[in-house]
Design a protein around this motif. Structure first.
Motif, PDB file in Angstrom:
ATOM      1  N   LEU A  74       0.585  -1.390   0.189  1.00  0.00           N
ATOM      2  CA  LEU A  74       0.073  -0.175   0.061  1.00  0.00           C
ATOM      3  C   LEU A  74       0.652   0.849  -0.102  1.00  0.00           C
ATOM      4  CD1 LEU A  74      -2.989   1.372   0.040  1.00  0.00           C
ATOM      5  CD2 LEU A  74      -2.821   1.029   2.382  1.00  0.00           C
ATOM      6  N   PHE A  75       2.162   1.188   0.388  1.00  0.00           N
ATOM      7  CA  PHE A  75       2.689   2.739   0.351  1.00  0.00           C
ATOM      8  C   PHE A  75       3.995   2.569  -0.628  1.00  0.00           C
ATOM      9  CE2 PHE A  75       7.069   4.420   1.883  1.00  0.00           C
ATOM     10  CZ  PHE A  75       6.811   5.516   2.325  1.00  0.00           C
ATOM     11  N   GLY A  76       4.028   1.686  -0.683  1.00  0.00           N
ATOM     12  CA  GLY A  76       4.887   2.046  -2.643  1.00  0.00           C
ATOM     13  C   GLY A  76       3.441   2.580  -3.485  1.00  0.00           C
ATOM     14  N   GLY A  77       2.648   1.997  -3.149  1.00  0.00           N
ATOM     15  CA  GLY A  77       1.549   2.701  -4.549  1.00  0.00           C
ATOM     16  C   GLY A  77       0.784   3.988  -4.089  1.00  0.00           C
ATOM     17  N   ILE A  78       0.937   4.392  -2.746  1.00  0.00           N
ATOM     18  CA  ILE A  78       0.809   5.146  -2.123  1.00  0.00           C
ATOM     19  C   ILE A  78       2.159   6.423  -3.007  1.00  0.00           C
ATOM     20  CG2 ILE A  78       0.115   6.903  -0.595  1.00  0.00           C
ATOM     21  CD1 ILE A  78      -1.043   5.111   0.237  1.00  0.00           C
ATOM     22  N   LEU A  79       3.110   6.273  -2.519  1.00  0.00           N
ATOM     23  CA  LEU A  79       4.417   6.610  -3.053  1.00  0.00           C
ATOM     24  C   LEU A  79       4.519   7.347  -4.614  1.00  0.00           C
ATOM     25  CD1 LEU A  79       7.117   8.046  -2.045  1.00  0.00           C
ATOM     26  CD2 LEU A  79       8.099   5.878  -2.642  1.00  0.00           C
ATOM     27  N   ASN A  80       4.125   6.346  -4.622  1.00  0.00           N
ATOM     28  CA  ASN A  80       4.283   6.348  -7.062  1.00  0.00           C
ATOM     29  C   ASN A  80       2.901   7.364  -7.289  1.00  0.00           C
ATOM     30  OD1 ASN A  80       5.539   4.804  -9.110  1.00  0.00           O
ATOM     31  ND2 ASN A  80       3.537   5.104  -9.976  1.00  0.00           N
ATOM     32  N   ALA A  81       1.936   7.268  -6.579  1.00  0.00           N
ATOM     33  CA  ALA A  81       0.880   7.727  -6.836  1.00  0.00           C
ATOM     34  C   ALA A  81       1.253   9.218  -6.722  1.00  0.00           C
ATOM     35  CB  ALA A  81      -0.455   7.689  -6.100  1.00  0.00           C
ATOM     36  N   ILE A  82       1.765   9.490  -5.474  1.00  0.00           N
ATOM     37  CA  ILE A  82       2.369  11.073  -4.762  1.00  0.00           C
ATOM     38  C   ILE A  82       2.789  11.588  -6.306  1.00  0.00           C
ATOM     39  CG2 ILE A  82       3.840  12.297  -3.437  1.00  0.00           C
ATOM     40  CD1 ILE A  82       1.904  10.190  -1.321  1.00  0.00           C
ATOM     41  N   ILE A  83       4.232  10.570  -6.341  1.00  0.00           N
ATOM     42  CA  ILE A  83       5.465  10.417  -6.687  1.00  0.00           C
ATOM     43  C   ILE A  83       5.220  11.516  -8.585  1.00  0.00           C
ATOM     44  CG2 ILE A  83       7.591  10.135  -8.267  1.00  0.00           C
ATOM     45  CD1 ILE A  83       7.889   8.573  -5.595  1.00  0.00           C
ATOM     46  N   ASP A  84       4.316  10.071  -9.073  1.00  0.00           N
ATOM     47  CA  ASP A  84       3.725  10.423 -10.598  1.00  0.00           C
ATOM     48  C   ASP A  84       2.448  11.968 -10.676  1.00  0.00           C
ATOM     49  OD1 ASP A  84       3.004   9.621 -12.850  1.00  0.00           O
ATOM     50  OD2 ASP A  84       0.895   9.611 -12.220  1.00  0.00           O
ATOM     51  N   GLU A  85       1.680  12.160  -9.404  1.00  0.00           N
ATOM     52  CA  GLU A  85       1.097  13.579  -9.731  1.00  0.00           C
ATOM     53  C   GLU A  85       1.733  14.494  -9.427  1.00  0.00           C
ATOM     54  OE1 GLU A  85      -1.813  14.176 -10.385  1.00  0.00           O
ATOM     55  OE2 GLU A  85      -1.577  11.431 -11.206  1.00  0.00           O
ATOM     56  N   TYR A  86       3.215  14.632  -8.584  1.00  0.00           N
ATOM     57  CA  TYR A  86       4.689  16.122  -8.903  1.00  0.00           C
ATOM     58  C   TYR A  86       4.951  15.697 -10.342  1.00  0.00           C
ATOM     59  CZ  TYR A  86       8.399  18.911  -7.563  1.00  0.00           C
ATOM     60  OH  TYR A  86       9.188  19.202  -7.440  1.00  0.00           O
ATOM     61  N   HIS A  87       4.964  14.386 -11.014  1.00  0.00           N
ATOM     62  CA  HIS A  87       5.619  14.537 -11.921  1.00  0.00           C
ATOM     63  C   HIS A  87       5.287  15.243 -12.820  1.00  0.00           C
ATOM     64  CE1 HIS A  87       5.727  12.320 -16.190  1.00  0.00           C
ATOM     65  NE2 HIS A  87       6.618  13.506 -16.338  1.00  0.00           N
ATOM     66  N   GLN A  88       3.864  15.182 -13.425  1.00  0.00           N
ATOM     67  CA  GLN A  88       2.807  15.784 -14.069  1.00  0.00           C
ATOM     68  C   GLN A  88       2.851  17.390 -14.132  1.00  0.00           C
ATOM     69  OE1 GLN A  88      -1.357  14.160 -14.957  1.00  0.00           O
ATOM     70  NE2 GLN A  88      -0.055  12.263 -13.546  1.00  0.00           N
ATOM     71  N   THR A  89       3.317  17.911 -12.798  1.00  0.00           N
ATOM     72  CA  THR A  89       3.169  19.214 -12.747  1.00  0.00           C
ATOM     73  C   THR A  89       4.128  19.661 -13.507  1.00  0.00           C
ATOM     74  OG1 THR A  89       4.291  19.487 -10.693  1.00  0.00           O
ATOM     75  CG2 THR A  89       2.070  19.274 -10.390  1.00  0.00           C
ATOM     76  N   PHE A  90       4.805  19.673 -14.069  1.00  0.00           N
ATOM     77  CA  PHE A  90       6.353  19.604 -14.672  1.00  0.00           C
ATOM     78  C   PHE A  90       5.602  19.470 -16.553  1.00  0.00           C
ATOM     79  CE2 PHE A  90       8.649  18.403 -11.271  1.00  0.00           C
ATOM     80  CZ  PHE A  90       9.258  19.946 -11.286  1.00  0.00           C
ATOM     81  N   ILE A  91       4.826  19.009 -16.793  1.00  0.00           N
ATOM     82  CA  ILE A  91       4.730  18.126 -18.480  1.00  0.00           C
ATOM     83  C   ILE A  91       3.107  19.419 -18.392  1.00  0.00           C
ATOM     84  CG2 ILE A  91       3.208  16.550 -19.176  1.00  0.00           C
ATOM     85  CD1 ILE A  91       6.007  15.530 -18.424  1.00  0.00           C
ATOM     86  N   SER A  92       3.353  19.426 -19.639  1.00  0.00           N
ATOM     87  CA  SER A  92       2.780  21.098 -20.470  1.00  0.00           C
ATOM     88  C   SER A  92       1.503  20.415 -20.893  1.00  0.00           C
ATOM     89  CB  SER A  92       3.455  21.173 -21.713  1.00  0.00           C
ATOM     90  OG  SER A  92       1.940  21.771 -23.274  1.00  0.00           O
ATOM     91  N   GLY A  93       0.707  21.324 -19.526  1.00  0.00           N
ATOM     92  CA  GLY A  93      -1.151  20.724 -20.114  1.00  0.00           C
ATOM     93  C   GLY A  93      -1.910  20.071 -18.712  1.00  0.00           C
ATOM     94  N   ARG A  94      -0.568  19.946 -18.857  1.00  0.00           N
ATOM     95  CA  ARG A  94      -1.166  18.899 -17.241  1.00  0.00           C
ATOM     96  C   ARG A  94      -1.282  19.194 -16.085  1.00  0.00           C
ATOM     97  NH1 ARG A  94      -0.746  13.208 -18.384  1.00  0.00           N
ATOM     98  NH2 ARG A  94      -1.801  13.009 -16.958  1.00  0.00           N
ATOM     99  N   SER A  95      -1.353  19.153 -14.710  1.00  0.00           N
ATOM    100  CA  SER A  95      -1.107  19.474 -13.384  1.00  0.00           C
ATOM    101  C   SER A  95      -1.427  17.870 -12.184  1.00  0.00           C
ATOM    102  CB  SER A  95      -2.818  20.098 -12.847  1.00  0.00           C
ATOM    103  OG  SER A  95      -3.553  19.405 -13.103  1.00  0.00           O
ATOM    104  N   GLY A  96      -1.347  18.499 -11.129  1.00  0.00           N
ATOM    105  CA  GLY A  96      -0.715  16.957 -10.576  1.00  0.00           C
ATOM    106  C   GLY A  96      -2.441  17.663  -9.868  1.00  0.00           C
ATOM    107  N   ALA A  97      -2.790  16.261  -9.235  1.00  0.00           N
ATOM    108  CA  ALA A  97      -4.343  16.534  -8.757  1.00  0.00           C
ATOM    109  C   ALA A  97      -4.011  15.901  -6.873  1.00  0.00           C
ATOM    110  CB  ALA A  97      -5.255  16.550  -9.458  1.00  0.00           C
ATOM    111  N   ILE A  98      -4.401  16.106  -5.727  1.00  0.00           N
ATOM    112  CA  ILE A  98      -4.892  15.072  -4.909  1.00  0.00           C
ATOM    113  C   ILE A  98      -6.296  13.924  -4.821  1.00  0.00           C
ATOM    114  CG2 ILE A  98      -5.369  14.990  -2.222  1.00  0.00           C
ATOM    115  CD1 ILE A  98      -3.327  16.945  -2.095  1.00  0.00           C
ATOM    116  N   LYS A  99      -6.737  14.341  -6.039  1.00  0.00           N
ATOM    117  CA  LYS A  99      -8.177  13.672  -6.170  1.00  0.00           C
ATOM    118  C   LYS A  99      -7.492  11.649  -6.874  1.00  0.00           C
ATOM    119  CE  LYS A  99      -9.929  15.794 -10.255  1.00  0.00           C
ATOM    120  NZ  LYS A  99     -11.743  16.286 -10.353  1.00  0.00           N
TER     121      LYS A  99
END
Length: 152
Positions: free
Chosen positions: A95-120
């Motif tokens: 569970l921790f690994g999955g949540i950590l990957n989700a957080i990192i992935d959403e943070y990564h999206q903040t650097f991609i054009s037209g994307r944003s990181g979303a808590i939801k």
């Protein structure tokens, strides 16, 4: 199993690396296709009606994709870590690994054009992992009960 896990994390990362336009176009086309099949009079709707319907379907497709890709990640994490004999630690680390990957992935999206990181999206991703782990847990309980009953 570790190789499959790494490949799947790369797949998730590659989806997240698509620009907002590319990602939106892919799911938008899929939404139109789905709607043309499941809605009987879709072809007779006005363009505005189609846009509203397509937008709702597109949203559902995108969130279902989040949930599903992370459910698969949860399974792969569990299988990769299944050498851990303490079930509490095994499920917790998965569970921790999955949540950590989700957080990192959403943070990564903040650097991609037209994307944003979303808590939801982190929450949806995490629920995908959690749901898969609960399914695995339930299957394990049923399997153990059947084995126990067979021995009696």
């Amino acid at each position: 199993m570790l190789c499959l896990l790494i490949i799947w994390i790369i797949v998730i990362f590659s989806f997240s690396s698509q620009s907002g336009t590319t990602s939106g176009n892919i799911s938008g086309k899929l939404a139109k296709e789905v709607n043309s099949v499941i809605i009987d009079d879709y072809e007779y709707k006005t363009e505005i009606e189609k846009e509203v319907i397509d937008s709702k379907t597109n949203y559902l497709i995108r969130k279902t994709a989040h949930f599903s890709e992370y459910a698969i990640l949860g399974l792969l994490l569990y299988l990769t870590l299944s050498f851990i004999k303490n079930r509490f630690i095994l499920y917790g680390l998965s569970l921790f690994g999955g949540i950590l990957n989700a957080i990192i992935d959403e943070y990564h999206q903040t650097f991609i054009s037209g994307r944003s990181g979303a808590i939801k999206d982190v929450i949806i991703d995490s629920l995908g992992v959690l749901t898969m782990l609960l399914v695995i847990f339930a299957i394990t309980l049923i399997k153990n009960k059947l084995i126990k009953n067979k021995e009696v």
